[in-house]
Enzyme design. Structure first.
Site, PDB file in Angstrom:
ATOM      1  N   TYR A 140       0.863  -1.187   0.000  1.00  0.00           N
ATOM      2  CA  TYR A 140       0.000   0.000   0.000  1.00  0.00           C
ATOM      3  C   TYR A 140       0.896   1.232   0.000  1.00  0.00           C
ATOM      4  O   TYR A 140       1.551   1.534   0.988  1.00  0.00           O
ATOM      5  CB  TYR A 140      -0.895  -0.044   1.235  1.00  0.00           C
ATOM      6  CG  TYR A 140      -1.919   1.059   1.374  1.00  0.00           C
ATOM      7  CD1 TYR A 140      -2.266   1.907   0.323  1.00  0.00           C
ATOM      8  CD2 TYR A 140      -2.573   1.247   2.590  1.00  0.00           C
ATOM      9  CE1 TYR A 140      -3.215   2.894   0.476  1.00  0.00           C
ATOM     10  CE2 TYR A 140      -3.531   2.232   2.762  1.00  0.00           C
ATOM     11  CZ  TYR A 140      -3.847   3.052   1.712  1.00  0.00           C
ATOM     12  OH  TYR A 140      -4.790   4.039   1.869  1.00  0.00           O
ATOM     13  N   LYS A 168      -1.428  -1.370  -4.045  1.00  0.00           N
ATOM     14  CA  LYS A 168      -2.488  -0.364  -3.997  1.00  0.00           C
ATOM     15  C   LYS A 168      -1.776   0.975  -4.108  1.00  0.00           C
ATOM     16  O   LYS A 168      -1.132   1.430  -3.175  1.00  0.00           O
ATOM     17  CB  LYS A 168      -3.281  -0.468  -2.696  1.00  0.00           C
ATOM     18  CG  LYS A 168      -4.365   0.595  -2.549  1.00  0.00           C
ATOM     19  CD  LYS A 168      -5.055   0.498  -1.179  1.00  0.00           C
ATOM     20  CE  LYS A 168      -6.103   1.589  -1.010  1.00  0.00           C
ATOM     21  NZ  LYS A 168      -6.726   1.558   0.347  1.00  0.00           N
TER      22      LYS A 168
END
Length: 311
Positions: A140, A168
């Site tokens: 992330y 992400k």
């Protein structure tokens, strides 16, 4: 579960954590929320991410949440568990625990926040987490929250690790385009920015890890379907109406706005945990008008001229 399970997921909802007024988790509210998501085109669910207010959840609470959601979902869509912190040792221990717990397609590990590691430090951090278990890892990358940015070059180094299956990405569309162009074939690239989903999908991203899908999943699905069918005129028309809703959902620190909308819709999302606070009543009313009613005049009072908090 693996890359193949997640490859078909275009809309992954970063699930909120519903709370009672006293701050305890409202487990009774979870079934209705999950069924709502599955009825409105959620293809996968992320638990204990930022939208779940993970900084305020203990690991024991996260495991309770995992068990509750797994029982409700019962294998209907893949699940992702938030597993990362800014402490490599803690992240390693928790990813081992989650891997043993089972039932997850992947773990999401955030770039370490506050301690501002170098690129090599971040590389070693994620490598250590990925080496610790057989649970596939998604990175992330969100510099707006963590201060430091994992560069595309470092990300591609990590993409060669057999247990790191995706990212992400919440940096720039330029970085996303570079990653998509140079990544290994079996490496997933998701945008974490709802407002960028239209552009990301046109660049070749695999999907979005979304907050807006709690409330606007049908629109997102319709837009993605139009993109897949090369109907750019239709997709762009949906995007133009979608952007004000996204801006409204992030006009106050998330997840306060989406919780306000869900509460209005009849779901028991409850309040946020401190240090986050609910959106003020008048702001919440304007947010609801935009997100639910499509009242774009309310957008002016809600988001125009307001610097959107990073989420």
């Amino acid at each position: 579960m693996s890359y193949q399970d997640l490859k078909e997921c275009k809309i992954i909802t970063a699930f909120i954590t519903p709370f009672h007024e006293d701050g305890s988790i409202n487990f009774d509210a979870i079934p209705a929320l999950i069924e709502h998501l599955l009825d409105h085109h959620t293809d996968g669910i992320l638990l204990a991410g930022t939208t779940a207010e993970s900084p305020t959840l203990t690991h024991d609470e996260e495991l309770e949440l995992f068990a509750a959601v797994q029982k409700i979902v019962n294998g209907r869509v893949p699940l992702i568990a938030g597993v990362g912190t800014n402490d490599t040792r803690d992240s390693i221990e928790f990813v081992k625990e989650v891997a043993e717990f089972g039932g997850f397609a992947a773990g999401l590990a955030i770039v370490p926040y506050y301690n501002k590691p170098s690129q090599e430090g971040m590389y070693q951090h994620f490598k250590a987490i990925a080496d610790a278990s057989d649970l596939p890892i998604i990175i992330y990358n969100i510099p707006g929250r963590v201060v430091v940015e994992l560069t595309p070059e470092t990300m591609l180094r990590l993409a060669d690790h057999p247990n790191i299956i995706g990212v992400k990405e919440c940096t720039s569309l330029a970085n996303m385009a570079y990653l998509i162009e140079h990544k290994p074939e079996e490496f997933l690239v998701y945008t974490g920015e709802d407002g960028d989903a239209f552009h990301a999908m046109n660049l070749g991203a695999d999907g979005v890890i979304s907050v807006a899908s709690h409330t606007n999943g049908d629109e997102m699905h319709e837009m993605f379907t139009a993109i897949a069918e090369s109907d750019m005129k239709k997709a762009a028309a949906i995007q133009r109406k979608f952007i004000p809703k996204v801006n409204a959902l992030f006009s106050y620190p998330s997840p306060a706005p989406v919780k306000a909308v869900l509460n209005y819709m009849g779901f028991e999302a409850g309040p946020t945990r401190l240090p986050l606070v609910p959106a003020p009543e008048e702001d919440a009313k304007r947010i609801i008008k935009v997100v639910v009613d499509g009242d774009y005049e309310a957008t002016k009072a809600t988001v125009t001229g307001v610097l959107r908090p990073d989420y």
